[in-house]
Each structure stands twice: as C-alpha cells, then as structure tokens.
Design a protein around this motif. Structure first.
Motif: not given
Length: 67
Positions: A18-19, A22-23, A61
């Motif tokens: 997820w990180a 997002q990046r 999330r």
C-alpha cells in the motif's frame, strides 16, 4: 463475509504494498509476494482468496477511518 484474523506478516506485507502504491512505486516483486501470501493464507484457512484479499485491503487501507 466473516471476520478474518490476519497474521501480522500478511498485514505487514500489505502495508508495504500500500505504501508503494501511494508513492507510485509498486514493484512486480511486491505485488507477486502479496498475491502469493494471500493465496497461501486463503488455502490454509479454507476461505475464498477474494474474501481474504478484500478483507486485508480493508483492514490495511481503511484502518485509519475506523480509529
């Protein structure tokens, strides 16, 4: 869908993915690792892979919204 208790390592793997998402840096290796871990967990737990994947994503999330 019943509540599924996810192991810490599966939660950590999804958090990493997820990180990266997002990046804008999700790698094939990370995506594959999550997919394989979700599939293995689903088989071991005797539940649908789809239910595991959706529940895991919701837990990672959307956990801030529940807090």
């Amino acid at each position: 869908m019943a509540t599924i208790e996810f192991p810490d390592d599966l939660i950590a793997l999804e958090r990493s993915a997820w990180a990266e998402i997002q990046r804008g840096e999700l790698t094939v290796d990370t995506a594959r690792a999550v997919h394989e871990a979700v599939t293995a967990f689903a088989e071991q737990a005797g539940v649908s892979r789809y239910d595991v994947e959706m529940g895991l994503k919701k837990a990672v999330r959307h956990s801030e919204a529940a807090a």
